[in-house]
Enzyme design. Sequence first.
Site, PDB file in Angstrom:
ATOM      1  N   CYS A  96      31.888  -8.746 -30.866  1.00  0.00           N
ATOM      2  CA  CYS A  96      30.666  -8.961 -31.238  1.00  0.00           C
ATOM      3  C   CYS A  96      29.714  -7.287 -31.227  1.00  0.00           C
ATOM      4  CB  CYS A  96      29.981  -9.856 -30.162  1.00  0.00           C
ATOM      5  SG  CYS A  96      28.014  -9.852 -30.534  1.00  0.00           S
ATOM      6  N   ASN A 206      16.652 -16.108 -36.658  1.00  0.00           N
ATOM      7  CA  ASN A 206      17.293 -17.191 -37.405  1.00  0.00           C
ATOM      8  C   ASN A 206      18.352 -17.776 -36.230  1.00  0.00           C
ATOM      9  OD1 ASN A 206      16.212 -16.967 -39.765  1.00  0.00           O
ATOM     10  ND2 ASN A 206      17.937 -15.404 -40.401  1.00  0.00           N
ATOM     11  N   HIS A 219      19.840 -12.997 -30.988  1.00  0.00           N
ATOM     12  CA  HIS A 219      18.988 -11.660 -31.672  1.00  0.00           C
ATOM     13  C   HIS A 219      17.958 -12.421 -32.796  1.00  0.00           C
ATOM     14  CE1 HIS A 219      21.887 -12.761 -34.823  1.00  0.00           C
ATOM     15  NE2 HIS A 219      21.257 -12.014 -35.423  1.00  0.00           N
TER      16      HIS A 219
HETATM   17 ZN   LIG Z   1      27.569 -10.573 -28.094  1.00  0.00          ZN
END
Ligand SMILES: [Zn+2]
Length: 397
Positions: A96, A206, A219
């Site tokens: 990620c 979103n 985020h």
């Molecule tokens: Zn992450």
Amino acid sequence: MPPVRPAAIRRTATTLADGRELIYFDDSEPYVSGQRTRRLDDPRPLPDRFAPIPQPDGSLAPVTGPQMRRDPLTGDWIPMAGHRMNRTFMPSADACPLCPAREDADYSDGEIPATDYDVAVFENRFPALLAVPGAPPEPWAVDGEELWQARPASGRCEVVCFSSDHDSSFADLTPGRVRTIVEAWADRTAALSELPGVQQVFCFENRGPEIGVTLPHPHGQIYAFGYVTPRTRTMLERAAEHRAATGGHLLRDVLEAELRAGVRIVAESEHWVGYVPAAARWPVEVHLAPRRDVLDLPGLTDAERDDLAVTYLELLRRLDRFFVDGAGAPVPLPYVAGWHQAVLGEGRELGRLHLQLLSVRRAPGKLKYLAGVESGMASWISDTTPERVAARLQELA
Ligand SMILES: [Zn+2]
């Protein structure tokens, strides 16, 4: 109300290996006092994003940013990818890019070199809008036809990491951390508003795969547009008509009308009012507006920012209980939440800050698709009534 504001928020800016800006917003020790500093160097071997790109024949090609074309039938600008960028580095599929670097590794696949952070903002590596230094700003005609105008899609796209915890979500954050995010939004709005050619700044989140989110890490994003978006343009036209006809300010008059009617009010605090708009188009839609006339996030007082952190969290937590499955368990709501802020040029005084939160979920397991009438005609048909949505949110309060 318990104190919301962290004792201080420390802002630390640095530059990533390819030249993009990264800013840490810290509210926890030992970083907020400056005793320690987050990692500022980026060990990745990224080429400068604006460096000329080596071609197979050995020559160098200049980086070109995204372009945008104007739809001659509607007047809308459409930014287009497919530009030439230095993109030799891609994170591995299982990493990620928003998680902090791992303690046990001195090399990180991620965008944030520190091993932890509170809130972090950085320039998007693959932006839809980008100002390329030195690129000619002149418009051109596509295929030499004057009907088809094109321009560089200048502007800026940033990513806001709400938490270093991959499995968290905005609604799980503490009011203090949300307060830090509000500070980051205001900071970025003020900074991006100063960039040449920027006409409006949009902070949004979103949330959920149903909205098309590919990174589950909590985020949001910020777009600094070099043009006025279609929705804002329409709202400005309506606000100008309303002012000419009544002398009033449309967004303030709408808020006052909602307060008078009362039936669709879903949240009221000292400084904020949440309501389902009388002509809502989405299956779930809520607007959150300050009581005082404020143009944009930087215009909010500390007291309004503190109150926002608490009121918004409470609203988000209710929205996550809006739908329940067959066993009575809450179904987390996929949503888009975006801040409408006053434009920076003509019509600025017609703006008034408000959050629009909308969802495509119309029932557990059922989504609203933008089908023929919405996609083809931009004409909306609601599957519910705003009063029903408001009643459900009032019941959850
Ligand atoms: Zn992450």
